[in-house]
Structure formats: structure tokens, C-alpha cells
Scaffold this active site. Structure first.
Site, PDB file in Angstrom:
ATOM      1  N   GLY A  11      17.749   6.877   1.907  1.00  0.00           N
ATOM      2  CA  GLY A  11      18.472   6.908   3.183  1.00  0.00           C
ATOM      3  C   GLY A  11      18.505   5.520   3.787  1.00  0.00           C
ATOM      4  CB  VAL A  13      13.943   3.626   6.320  1.00  0.00           C
ATOM      5  CG1 VAL A  13      12.688   2.785   6.098  1.00  0.00           C
ATOM      6  CG2 VAL A  13      14.148   3.893   7.809  1.00  0.00           C
ATOM      7  N   GLY A  14      14.964   3.568   3.372  1.00  0.00           N
ATOM      8  CA  GLY A  14      14.632   3.336   1.967  1.00  0.00           C
ATOM      9  C   GLY A  14      15.611   2.388   1.293  1.00  0.00           C
ATOM     10  NE  ARG A  88       7.045  15.359  20.151  1.00  0.00           N
ATOM     11  CZ  ARG A  88       7.342  14.070  19.989  1.00  0.00           C
ATOM     12  NH1 ARG A  88       6.952  13.435  18.923  1.00  0.00           N
ATOM     13  NH2 ARG A  88       8.039  13.426  20.893  1.00  0.00           N
ATOM     14  CG  ASN A  95       9.480  14.899   7.491  1.00  0.00           C
ATOM     15  OD1 ASN A  95      10.406  15.366   6.824  1.00  0.00           O
ATOM     16  ND2 ASN A  95       9.677  14.080   8.505  1.00  0.00           N
ATOM     17  CB  VAL A 118       7.948   4.494   5.643  1.00  0.00           C
ATOM     18  CG1 VAL A 118       8.813   4.026   6.804  1.00  0.00           C
ATOM     19  CG2 VAL A 118       7.457   3.290   4.838  1.00  0.00           C
ATOM     20  CB  THR A 119       7.920  10.086   5.795  1.00  0.00           C
ATOM     21  OG1 THR A 119       8.593   9.683   4.604  1.00  0.00           O
ATOM     22  CG2 THR A 119       8.559  11.350   6.347  1.00  0.00           C
ATOM     23  CG  ASN A 120       7.946   8.416  11.939  1.00  0.00           C
ATOM     24  OD1 ASN A 120       6.812   7.973  12.053  1.00  0.00           O
ATOM     25  ND2 ASN A 120       9.032   7.689  12.152  1.00  0.00           N
ATOM     26  CG  HIS A 175       4.953   4.940  14.452  1.00  0.00           C
ATOM     27  ND1 HIS A 175       5.366   3.832  15.148  1.00  0.00           N
ATOM     28  CD2 HIS A 175       6.068   5.417  13.842  1.00  0.00           C
ATOM     29  CE1 HIS A 175       6.655   3.646  14.963  1.00  0.00           C
ATOM     30  NE2 HIS A 175       7.112   4.601  14.178  1.00  0.00           N
TER      31      HIS A 175
HETATM   32  N1  APR Z   1      12.529  13.665  -2.452  1.00  0.00           N
HETATM   33  C1  APR Z   1      13.243  12.526  -2.368  1.00  0.00           C
HETATM   34  N2  APR Z   1      14.018  12.222  -1.316  1.00  0.00           N
HETATM   35  C2  APR Z   1      14.092  13.096  -0.323  1.00  0.00           C
HETATM   36  C3  APR Z   1      13.368  14.320  -0.339  1.00  0.00           C
HETATM   37  C4  APR Z   1      12.555  14.584  -1.464  1.00  0.00           C
HETATM   38  N3  APR Z   1      11.843  15.709  -1.564  1.00  0.00           N
HETATM   39  N4  APR Z   1      13.645  14.990   0.812  1.00  0.00           N
HETATM   40  C5  APR Z   1      14.488  14.219   1.527  1.00  0.00           C
HETATM   41  N5  APR Z   1      14.765  13.094   0.839  1.00  0.00           N
HETATM   42  C6  APR Z   1      15.659  11.983   1.216  1.00  0.00           C
HETATM   43  C7  APR Z   1      16.943  12.438   1.882  1.00  0.00           C
HETATM   44  O1  APR Z   1      17.874  12.939   0.909  1.00  0.00           O
HETATM   45  C8  APR Z   1      17.422  11.150   2.545  1.00  0.00           C
HETATM   46  O2  APR Z   1      18.314  10.412   1.713  1.00  0.00           O
HETATM   47  O3  APR Z   1      15.073  11.148   2.190  1.00  0.00           O
HETATM   48  C9  APR Z   1      16.122  10.358   2.751  1.00  0.00           C
HETATM   49  C10 APR Z   1      15.822  10.083   4.227  1.00  0.00           C
HETATM   50  O4  APR Z   1      16.785   9.212   4.681  1.00  0.00           O
HETATM   51  P1  APR Z   1      17.390   9.239   6.175  1.00  0.00           P
HETATM   52  O5  APR Z   1      17.659  10.639   6.575  1.00  0.00           O
HETATM   53  O6  APR Z   1      18.486   8.217   6.216  1.00  0.00           O
HETATM   54  O7  APR Z   1      16.167   8.750   7.079  1.00  0.00           O
HETATM   55  P2  APR Z   1      15.729   7.240   7.376  1.00  0.00           P
HETATM   56  O8  APR Z   1      16.415   6.750   8.582  1.00  0.00           O
HETATM   57  O9  APR Z   1      15.826   6.459   6.114  1.00  0.00           O
HETATM   58  O10 APR Z   1      14.209   7.467   7.748  1.00  0.00           O
HETATM   59  C11 APR Z   1      13.279   7.888   6.769  1.00  0.00           C
HETATM   60  O11 APR Z   1      11.394   6.841   7.783  1.00  0.00           O
HETATM   61  O12 APR Z   1      11.141   5.660   9.740  1.00  0.00           O
HETATM   62  C12 APR Z   1      10.995   6.899   9.121  1.00  0.00           C
HETATM   63  O13 APR Z   1      11.350   8.478  10.943  1.00  0.00           O
HETATM   64  C13 APR Z   1      11.886   7.949   9.756  1.00  0.00           C
HETATM   65  O14 APR Z   1      10.805   9.792   8.677  1.00  0.00           O
HETATM   66  C14 APR Z   1      11.947   8.966   8.664  1.00  0.00           C
HETATM   67  C15 APR Z   1      11.933   8.092   7.397  1.00  0.00           C
END
Ligand code: APR
Length: 311
Positions: A11, A13-14, A88, A95, A118-120, A175
Site C-alpha cells: 500500500g 507506506v509499504g 478501535r 490487524n 509498522v502496522t497500527n 504511538h
Molecule cells: N498480507 C499481505 N498484505 C496485506 C494483508 C496480508 N494478510 N492484509 C492486507 N494487506 C495489504 C493490503 O492489501 C494493502 O495493500 O496491506 C496494504 C496496506 O496498505 P494501505 O491500506 O495503503 O495502508 P498504508 O497507508 O500503507 O498503511 C499501512 O502502516 O502506518 C501504518 O496505520 C498504517 O497500519 C497502517 C499501515
């Protein structure tokens, strides 16, 4: 041979973290996501920027973990964002399940890696990643403090018209709303910040730091911050890959430090090739100690909710 960094979650961040690491050329990157085509497409697009920016690194996207084998560092950004109507705790448990399944796969393929969650909600996810991985505590270190501190430093630099590099600051704790910008040890060119900004104004800047994530969400509406978060990830990756022993605010497992036990919370750590080399304990005022304790209590509540929802 180049180092290898896997980024799970393609997504905002990644993918931005993957791009920043690829741009620097020192590590091959694997981008993983469950959405078919997403990591492959983004990785290919980034790869095709190589000739232009001069990076010879490789980057591939995948929906599986075979390609991630023997990664040095695995950054975990996979998760879902909080949706309207979602509590929440719903977010926490969703997550938690995502991070648990990801970590189980990562561990199988990269048993010697360092995990960088990094995930919240970040501190709880780091706790979970540590538990599921069975890794020693030095090899699980979460990203949040650098981001919160960067926001604080950026606001102070703007306020004082001074270079960001002249500001030394730490934001500790969980955080979230209870994070603790440590004003007492924040300096500008060595001068305590409290000597330069009057108390009310400083408190406004502290509050803006606490609300930093929400301020961005309010602008973006459909997403959350990713440029500063991904830059913060890169600082940790470089501290580890280049064995810098850099002291950075990160989320690490505390075992008595700062009077906190068996909990992942944001603290200054020395970050080097083995991950967390040590937790750095510096003097806090009484108020700051109390605020850190309160922040740790908020993290503990999330950890307790996770524990009572074990499958
Ligand atoms: N395996 C792999 N990828 C996954 C899985 C999984 N089981 N479940 C979800 N994803 C992927 C989604 O498909 C999506 O592409 O994780 C990605 C998350 O990306 P975004 O929704 O764009 O979120 P992003 O803004 O990148 O934030 C990611 O980081 O800062 C924290 O709070 C933020 O928890 C959030 C995380």
C-alpha cells in the site's frame, strides 16, 4: 552482495518504503501483498525507474513468501485502516490476525531476519510480532518514534526558522494519543527549547505533534500519512544494514527499563546490525515519567484485549 529487504504490504507506506530503499541501491527488495498484481505492478514500475535514477538493485513483487527467503530485514506494513463504524478493538483484532499470519510466513522463510513492524496500532503489533515469531527481543523493533519525533522537529524548525538538523528531540511512549514528546531534553543547537519558545506555544506544538497523524488524515480524507513514515522506516533500515549503532526512538521490548516490564513501548534504542543493541535510558522529569507510564498503560490495555481474543 547486496542486502535483502522484504516489505510486506504494497500500500502507500509499504510501496513508498520499497521505492526509497530501491532508490538508494544498497538492498534488493521484495514487495509482498495479498492483492493479486498489486506488488508485481508496483515493483515492476519501480524497477523501470532504475536506469533513470541509477539504481542497479532488484525489486520483485509477489503474493507469496518464496521470493522473500533469507531477507535481512522484513518491514511489516500490511493491515487495514480503520473504517467508519469500526471500533478501535475491531481494528486491533483484524490487524492482529493479519500481522500474525504474515509473521508466521516470514519466520519460515527468513528465520534470521530482523522484523520491523509498522502496522497500527504499532506497539501492540510489535508485541504480537515478537510473540508469534519467537525471535529474541533484539530482532523485533517497531517504527513510530522516529516519525513522531520528525513531526515534532519539523514543527520546531518551522517555528524557530532553524535547520531541522539543529534540533535534537525524542518522542517516547506508545504511538497514539498518549505519546510523550520529551520537552525537557529537546535542544536547539544545544539550547533547551523551553528557553526559546514560551510555554503555551510549546504546548501547542506538542499537541500538534500528538495529532500529527490525524492532521494528515483530515487533509487526505481517504488515506493516512506515508511519506514521513516511509522515510522513518529507511532510517531504521540503514541503521541496521550499516551497523550504525544510531540512537533512535523506536518501539522495543522493555524488561524493567523505565520501570516498564514485558511491553513494547517507544524508547530511545541503539540500533545496529543485530537490531536493538540496547535500550538507552535517559533522565526524565517526574511529569515525563508519569506520562510515559500512562502511555505504557494504554498499550497494555491493547495487549490485554489481544490476549483475551486468542484463537
Ligand atoms: N498480507 C499481505 N498484505 C496485506 C494483508 C496480508 N494478510 N492484509 C492486507 N494487506 C495489504 C493490503 O492489501 C494493502 O495493500 O496491506 C496494504 C496496506 O496498505 P494501505 O491500506 O495503503 O495502508 P498504508 O497507508 O500503507 O498503511 C499501512 O502502516 O502506518 C501504518 O496505520 C498504517 O497500519 C497502517 C499501515
Amino acid at each position: 552482495m547486496r542486502s535483502k529487504v522484504t516489505v510486506v504490504g504494497a500500500g502507500n507506506v509499504g510501496a513508498t518504503a520499497a521505492q526509497r530503499i530501491f532508490d538508494r541501491g544498497y538492498a534488493d527488495v521484495v514487495l509482498v501483498d495479498i492483492v493479486e498484481g498489486l506488488p508485481q505492478g508496483k515493483a515492476l514500475d519501480i524497477l523501470e525507474s532504475g536506469p533513470v535514477i541509477g539504481s542497479d538493485a532488484s525489486i520483485v513483487g509477489s503474493n507469496g513468501y518464496e521470493e522473500t527467503a533469507d531477507s535481512d530485514i522484513v518491514v511489516i506494513t500490511s493491515g487495514i485502516a480503520r473504517r467508519p463504524g469500526m471500533s478501535r478493538d475491531d481494528l486491533l483484532l483484524t490487524n492482529m490476525r493479519i500481522v500474525s499470519s504474515v509473521v508466521a510466513e516470514v519466520v519460515k522463510h527468513s528465520p534470521s531476519s530482523i522484523l520491523l513492524p509498522v502496522t497500527n496500532p504499532l506497539d501492540a503489533m510489535a508485541q504480537r510480532a515478537h510473540q508469534v515469531s519467537g525471535f529474541p527481543k533484539n530482532r523485533v523493533v517497531g517504527m513510530a518514534g522516529i516519525l513522531d519525533t520528525a513531526r515534532f522537529r519539523a514543527f520546531l524548525a518551522e517555528e524557530l526558522s532553524v535547520s531541522v538538523s539543529s534540533i535534537e528531540a525524542y518522542v517516547l511512549g506508545g504511538h497514539g494519543d498518549t505519546m510523550v514528546p520529551v520537552v525537557g531534553s529537546t535542544t536547539v543547537g544545544g539550547i533547551p527549547v523551553a528557553n526559546l519558545i514560551e510555554a503555551d506555544r510549546l504546548e501547542e506544538i506538542v499537541q500538534r505533534t500528538r495529532d500529527g497523524g490525524a492532521e494528515i488524515v483530515n487533509y487526505l480524507k481517504t488515506g493516512s500519512a506515508y511519506y514521513a513514515p516511509s522515510a522513518s522506516i529507511v532510517q531504521m533500515v540503514e541503521a541496521i544494514l550499516f551497523d550504525k549503532n544510531e540512537i533512535l526512538p523506536c518501539t522495543a521490548l522493555l524488561e524493567g527499563e523505565y520501570g516498564i516490564n514485558n511491553l513494547f513501548v517507544g524508547v530511545p534504542v541503539k540500533l545496529g546490525a543485530s537490531g536493538v543493541v540496547e535500550v538507552v535510558e535517559f533522565d526524565l522529569t517526574e511529569d515525563e515519567t508519569a506520562a510515559l507510564k500512562q502511555s505504557a498503560d494504554a498499550v497494555q490495555e491493547l495487549v490485554d484485549v489481544m490476549a483475551s481474543n486468542e484463537e
